[in-house]
Scaffold this active site. Structure first.
Site, PDB file in Angstrom:
ATOM      1  N   GLY A   1     -52.593  -2.858  51.057  1.00  0.00           N
ATOM      2  CA  GLY A   1     -52.816  -1.888  50.262  1.00  0.00           C
ATOM      3  C   GLY A   1     -52.639  -0.376  50.210  1.00  0.00           C
TER       4      GLY A   1
ATOM      5  N   THR B   1     -48.657  -6.109  53.797  1.00  0.00           N
ATOM      6  CA  THR B   1     -49.972  -5.822  54.389  1.00  0.00           C
ATOM      7  C   THR B   1     -50.049  -7.068  54.373  1.00  0.00           C
ATOM      8  OG1 THR B   1     -49.954  -3.692  54.972  1.00  0.00           O
ATOM      9  CG2 THR B   1     -51.813  -5.208  55.808  1.00  0.00           C
TER      10      THR B   1
HETATM   11  N1  GLU Z   1     -49.365   0.829  56.776  1.00  0.00           N
HETATM   12  C1  GLU Z   1     -49.886   0.253  56.160  1.00  0.00           C
HETATM   13  C2  GLU Z   1     -51.621   0.983  56.795  1.00  0.00           C
HETATM   14  O1  GLU Z   1     -51.775   1.181  58.044  1.00  0.00           O
HETATM   15  C3  GLU Z   1     -51.224  -0.909  55.274  1.00  0.00           C
HETATM   16  C4  GLU Z   1     -49.405  -0.648  54.458  1.00  0.00           C
HETATM   17  C5  GLU Z   1     -50.416  -1.368  53.292  1.00  0.00           C
HETATM   18  O2  GLU Z   1     -50.853  -2.323  53.374  1.00  0.00           O
HETATM   19  O3  GLU Z   1     -48.895  -1.657  52.245  1.00  0.00           O
HETATM   20  O4  GLU Z   1     -52.696   1.682  55.975  1.00  0.00           O
END
Ligand code: GLU
Length: 643
Positions: free
Chosen positions: A532, A440
């Site tokens: 993260g 992200t």
């Molecule tokens: N899919 C995660 C979320 O929406 C974010 C992924 C990440 O930050 O590694 O919290």
């Protein structure tokens, strides 16, 4: 097409669009680790001076330059953020892009309004709570479901930017796409981080190493590892397919993504799934269920943030479908009764007491998060109760600064939720998702009018599914893996379990993304967020404590080592930089830090607004963060100065 729901009163900027504007900015590009301009102009704690021409902070220098260029052209923070999001798709493609979605928090200075554009991916209409189970009813491994079409949600980024930009931007959609188009067409020099990320993805079980010979998986490899050899730093990367997509968006508008050839290619791509190690009978279960109707029907949403008070500051953060804002505010409020900044009281930065109470508050909050939080368009989330003073008092009372709770469980905030349902007897916590991605991107921008955007954007795991849409050059997300992999809903009324984060048609998976703004006396004083996975929440908490309790400058607040615990009883982690005697004392209290890897937690990009509306940026050296501070030598054409 109607973009803003009828009940929204916040005014669109579009009608009042400024036609002419005389701007003369000079830019200071500061690449970390040479360090941010804020540092050379004195400290930038909340309340101290800085620049006033606008600041762009991103995790990638070329994208920061794209945002600064848009500000120089007279765009506002919304335009610049939109340009940065598209540019990041080109230069940091492993972390976010048009195949994914995110949350863009906007503060409009003149209107004094703060809201969020939710472009989170949705579940296809044919999705179901058991969509991640194999024919025996067991969940497919994360490595399988996250790299198959079944993990891909309906992408939201393009609609989200359309919604933001049409209503609150000053430039056209085509204009904000130009920097990204140039980067894709003319190419850019591969960064050290992109090189590392490609190399990692080519390793065992890496996203770019799956299904050799299968064209669905070869597409991304051909771009980032032509001939099987990963690109390295300073190599020129030109992405003609992605450029074609971006040009189509510029020429035809956002609908070009949601219908026609691009949409058809998305649907075909997500019908691919992993085959290696998957019994033939199960392989069809891994094919994505997205249809052209799902794409045509996608809409982004405008949402009101969640808010809470912390030591006289107003914390404004991301509401459901993210768990981020509620959990950040919960943790901060549970900590408020402790003198976190007071070393004489045994607290202060990095002390045993401070780190102990931080982890204890995180454990309590994450226990409740697992039970109560999900997409509140689909389930009742007792949001008010969760961060109410009364409920937090009962939870914070469980924290002893000098000991560790043996076992943390969720409690029931519904009696504290005025809109709540009658309490039931038992709570069954859903298992935390240990597989959430750690990728992200987050960036924060303030313009010379004081409009602010703080935006977390993602394709979930690094490289998403690893499936790149053939001929169009962008990666598909694996966001649906943020849902419970095994449905948690239990219909037994005596065993209440709402399955708040079970998949359902049209539902958005629970996120941890936490774009956050801090207000004092009604004015914004800071804005930030982080990538993260679930550690996002704790990176935001660490940064908030560093700014408010430890009175660090914005860059110091980002640089300081972080500690994180993302479940009730497991998974504490900490970064190098803490006193190892303190870590030993925490281990002696019972914290399982002995097994915890020293690792990097998050990548925070922040802006702090000081007295006189001066602006400071900070960016994270954990990646290749960049800050561009714009000195104002002219003024924006029709700027309202309400000082
Ligand atoms: N899919 C995660 C979320 O929406 C974010 C992924 C990440 O930050 O590694 O919290």
């Amino acid at each position: 097409m109607k973009l803003v729901p009828d009940d929204r009163t916040r005014g669109s900027r579009r009608e009042g669009r400024r036609l002419f504007r005389l701007i003369a900015f000079s830019a200071v590009l500061v690449l970390l680790p040479t360090l941010a301009s804020a540092e050379t102009r004195g400290r930038s704690t909340l309340g101290e001076p800085g620049v006033r021409g606008g600041v762009v902070t991103t995790s990638e220098p070329a994208a920061a330059e794209a945002g600064a260029e848009i500000l120089r052209q007279g765009g506002n923070a919304i335009d610049a953020a939109s340009a940065v999001a598209f540019a990041l798709n080109v230069v940091e493609p492993q972390s976010s892009g048009i195949g994914g979605g995110g949350f863009m928090m906007i503060h409009l200075a003149r209107e004094r309004e703060t809201f969020v554009i939710d472009s989170r991916e949705t579940t296809p209409a044919a999705g179901s709570p058991d969509m991640f189970l194999d024919s025996d009813g067991d969940p497919f491994d994360f490595s399988i479901r996250s790299t198959s079409g079944i993990g891909a949600g309906v992408p939201g980024m393009v609609r989200g930017i359309e919604l933001a930009q049409e209503n609150w931007g000053d430039l056209s959609f085509a204009e904000i796409l130009q920097p990204a188009i140039e980067l894709a067409e003319k190419g850019f020099r591969v960064s050290s981080r992109l090189e590392d990320s490609i190399a990692g993805a080519l390793g065992t079980n890496g996203r770019l190493a799956n299904e050799p010979g299968d064209p669905a998986y070869e597409e991304a490899r051909a771009v980032f590892a032509p001939g099987g050899v990963g690109l390295v730093q300073n190599q020129l990367l030109i992405q003609p397919d992605l450029a074609r997509t971006l040009r189509a968006l510029a020429d035809e508008g956002p609908d070009a993504f949601y219908s026609g050839p691009i949409a058809e290619a998305i649907v075909a791509t997500q019908q691919n799934g992993r085959t290696t190690g998957v019994p033939a009978a199960d392989q069809p279960l891994l094919q994505g269920r997205m249809t052209l109707q799902d794409l045509a029907g996608y809409s982004a949403a405008v949402r009101d943030p969640v808010e809470g008070d912390y030591r006289g500051f107003r914390i404004v953060s991301m509401p459901p479908p993210s768990s981020g804002g509620l959990t950040v505010i919960y943790i901060l409020k549970a900590l408020e009764r402790f003198p976190i900044g007071d070393a004489e009281a045994g607290f202060g930065f990095g002390s045993t007491r401070t780190l102990n109470v931080m982890m204890e508050a995180m454990r309590l909050a994450f226990a409740d998060r697992a039970v109560w939080m999900g997409d509140d368009d689909f389930v009742d989330v007792p949001a008010r109760g969760l961060i109410s003073d009364g409920y937090i008092a009962t939870r914070s009372a469980l924290i002893d600064p000098d000991s560790r709770q043996a076992n943390v469980v969720a409690d029931d905030p519904r009696p504290f939720d005025s809109a709540g349902l009658p309490p039931k007897v038992q709570l069954a916590a859903t298992r935390e998702n240990p597989d959430e991605g750690l990728n992200t991107t987050h960036f924060t921008i303030v313009d010379s009018d004081g409009n602010i955007v703080t935006y977390t954007n993602t394709i979930e795991s690094g490289w998403g599914t690893g499936l790149m849409v053939p001929g169009w050059g962008f990666l598909l997300n694996n966001e649906l893996t943020d849902f419970n992999r095994v449905p948690a809903f239990n219909p037994d009324p005596d065993n209440f379990n709402p399955g708040a984060n079970d998949a359902a048609p049209g539902k958005r998976p629970r996120s941890s993304m936490s774009p956050t703004m801090v207000f004092k006396g009604g004015r914004p004083v800071a804005a930030y967020g982080s990538p993260g996975g679930s550690t996002i929440i704790n990176s935001v908490v660490n940064t908030t404590l560093n700014l408010i309790d430890h009175e660090r400058s914005v860059q110091e607040a980002i640089d300081a080592p972080r500690i994180s615990q993302t479940s009730a009883n497991f998974s504490p982690t900490f970064e190098a930089g803490f006193d190892l005697e303190v870590i030993q004392e925490l281990i002696d209290l019972g914290h399982n830090l002995a097994d915890s890897r020293l690792r990097v937690i998050g990548s925070v990009q922040a802006v702090v607004i000081g007295k006189g509306r001066t602006q400071f940026g900070g960016a994270d050296r954990r990646r290749i963060g960049a800050v561009i501070s714009l000195e104002r030598s002219g003024s924006r054409g029709d700027k309202d100065d309400d000082d």
